[in-house]
Write an enzyme that holds these catalytic residues in place. Sequence first.
Site, PDB file in Angstrom:
ATOM      1  N   HIS A  69      23.815  63.087  34.463  1.00  0.00           N
ATOM      2  CA  HIS A  69      22.539  62.409  34.212  1.00  0.00           C
ATOM      3  C   HIS A  69      21.858  62.852  32.920  1.00  0.00           C
ATOM      4  CE1 HIS A  69      22.868  61.243  38.460  1.00  0.00           C
ATOM      5  NE2 HIS A  69      21.961  60.332  38.197  1.00  0.00           N
ATOM      6  N   ASN A 182      14.421  62.784  40.400  1.00  0.00           N
ATOM      7  CA  ASN A 182      14.129  61.475  40.976  1.00  0.00           C
ATOM      8  C   ASN A 182      12.623  61.218  41.038  1.00  0.00           C
ATOM      9  OD1 ASN A 182      15.293  59.150  41.823  1.00  0.00           O
ATOM     10  ND2 ASN A 182      15.744  59.824  43.902  1.00  0.00           N
ATOM     11  N   ARG A 266     -21.342  43.501  14.696  1.00  0.00           N
ATOM     12  CA  ARG A 266     -22.257  43.134  15.774  1.00  0.00           C
ATOM     13  C   ARG A 266     -21.689  43.414  17.162  1.00  0.00           C
ATOM     14  NH1 ARG A 266     -23.428  37.014  16.851  1.00  0.00           N
ATOM     15  NH2 ARG A 266     -22.553  36.914  14.755  1.00  0.00           N
ATOM     16  N   PHE A 311       9.782  56.646  43.063  1.00  0.00           N
ATOM     17  CA  PHE A 311      10.220  57.099  41.734  1.00  0.00           C
ATOM     18  C   PHE A 311      10.004  56.036  40.667  1.00  0.00           C
ATOM     19  CE2 PHE A 311      14.046  55.653  44.162  1.00  0.00           C
ATOM     20  CZ  PHE A 311      14.116  54.388  43.603  1.00  0.00           C
ATOM     21  N   GLU A 395      19.742  48.759  41.041  1.00  0.00           N
ATOM     22  CA  GLU A 395      18.491  49.114  40.376  1.00  0.00           C
ATOM     23  C   GLU A 395      18.160  48.002  39.379  1.00  0.00           C
ATOM     24  OE1 GLU A 395      19.500  52.940  38.836  1.00  0.00           O
ATOM     25  OE2 GLU A 395      19.809  53.794  40.830  1.00  0.00           O
TER      26      GLU A 395
END
Length: 485
Positions: A69, A182, A266, A311, A395
């Site tokens: 990872h 996670n 303004r 997550f 996912e």
Amino acid sequence: MGGVSRNYDKVIVNSNALSAIDRSRRILEELIHGDVRIYGVNTGLGDLYNVTVNPEDVAKYSLEMLIDHSTGVGDYAPDDWVRATMLIRAHQLSLGYSGVRDIVVNRLVDFLNMRITPLVPRYGSVGASGDLAPLAHIALALLGRGGMVRYQGKIMSSAEALKLAGLDELRLSYKEALSLINGTSYSTAVASLGIWDTYRLLRAAIAVMALMIEVSRASTAPLGIEVNTTKLHKGELEVARVISELIIDSKNVNTSGRTQDPYSIRCIPPQVLGSVLDALNWALHNVLNEANSVSDNPIIINNSVYSTCHFHGQYIAFSTDLLNMSLAVLGNLIDRQIAQLLRKEINGVSNYLASGPWRVGLMLTQYTAAALSARLRELSTPSTVQNIPTSGFQEDVNSMSANSAIKLHEVNSLIAQLIAILAYDAYVVASANNACENCGKATAHIYGIISKYVAGTQSHSEAITRLMGAIDELSSLVSLRINPS
């Protein structure tokens, strides 16, 4: 958070947190021995969630999982981003829903207190399934089994840093590798620090705009509290209060003879700065909630385990996207104010403050502001609409929260430069008009601060660059209340 991430304040895990951690750990172990199917403990990961595995094997191969990872690319994230990430991750795990051992949380805290900062590539998270890539780099460093860290002013391997710090190698058990990565801790940390910087910049912008109102001799009618109470926006009323206090004793305002000032003068407090403040409050509310929420999967509640989407960084992404868009509007406002200050009708001196036919005066300050404003518009494109599925089609909805939070820091940098340009131009106009002799007490002080930074500079560019260093001092003059509830 800023105290820990930027000032190295000490972190302590209290007894209530330790009890919650121990309770969830006991429940997790009971569930494992009861043959309950738990994602990431006795199943594969991501698209491999249906594959049954031995929990002992999952624990055994934690290191390999983290190595897989720990991708990510780009320059290393700043140390304060990484420290804030470790702080939030430790806090989220200590809420007692993740099933990790206290040694894991304590290792995160040890790194913070001993100032061991992992080197983390800033890009690679899609803001769902957790900020997997950046958190994996941090996790490997915690184990002393991979990655580089900054320790005692030097870059070294995590193993060397652990040895120098007197920390033993950490070996992970069930679910701990997964729980370390996670969550939304990286997105949340980067967003948190960016929001704090935005708040500081907004206060500095208000200070400089008060001086701009002075030197443009603007009408105060649209800026007053009474006028703005007819609208129901909290940010509008707060900004109206602050600006009214800054210019209350000015002898310059209301002397231009203009029936109505341009919108960029303004509409400062009511419609623009007020809405930016309300956007900041909304973003801060969401990010604080996320930092103090469970961010893991699966989670343990009572005696059961639940697969969730905790997550997912959608709240962070929406919050920072809104801020990026709001700050693009603020940048456009500042660019327009700079352009207005260069008009004789507004500054009362000359076009561009030029001193002769072959001189362009401050003209190029607005060119520069235009370039910065254009870049802000490019960065304000929402990250939340850039969804790209990952892990097959398991996912399939990602938030891109990390990208959005990272953009906020570049946006803040551009806003700081625009504030410096506006401060310089307002200072030059004030100097051409009796050096702020008729300014109010507060704006005369603002003028004095700018003068201190500009003194001795040889070019517009040098003056503007120096004024970047005045942001904190200018910000400190403005008491702008925030209410993230």
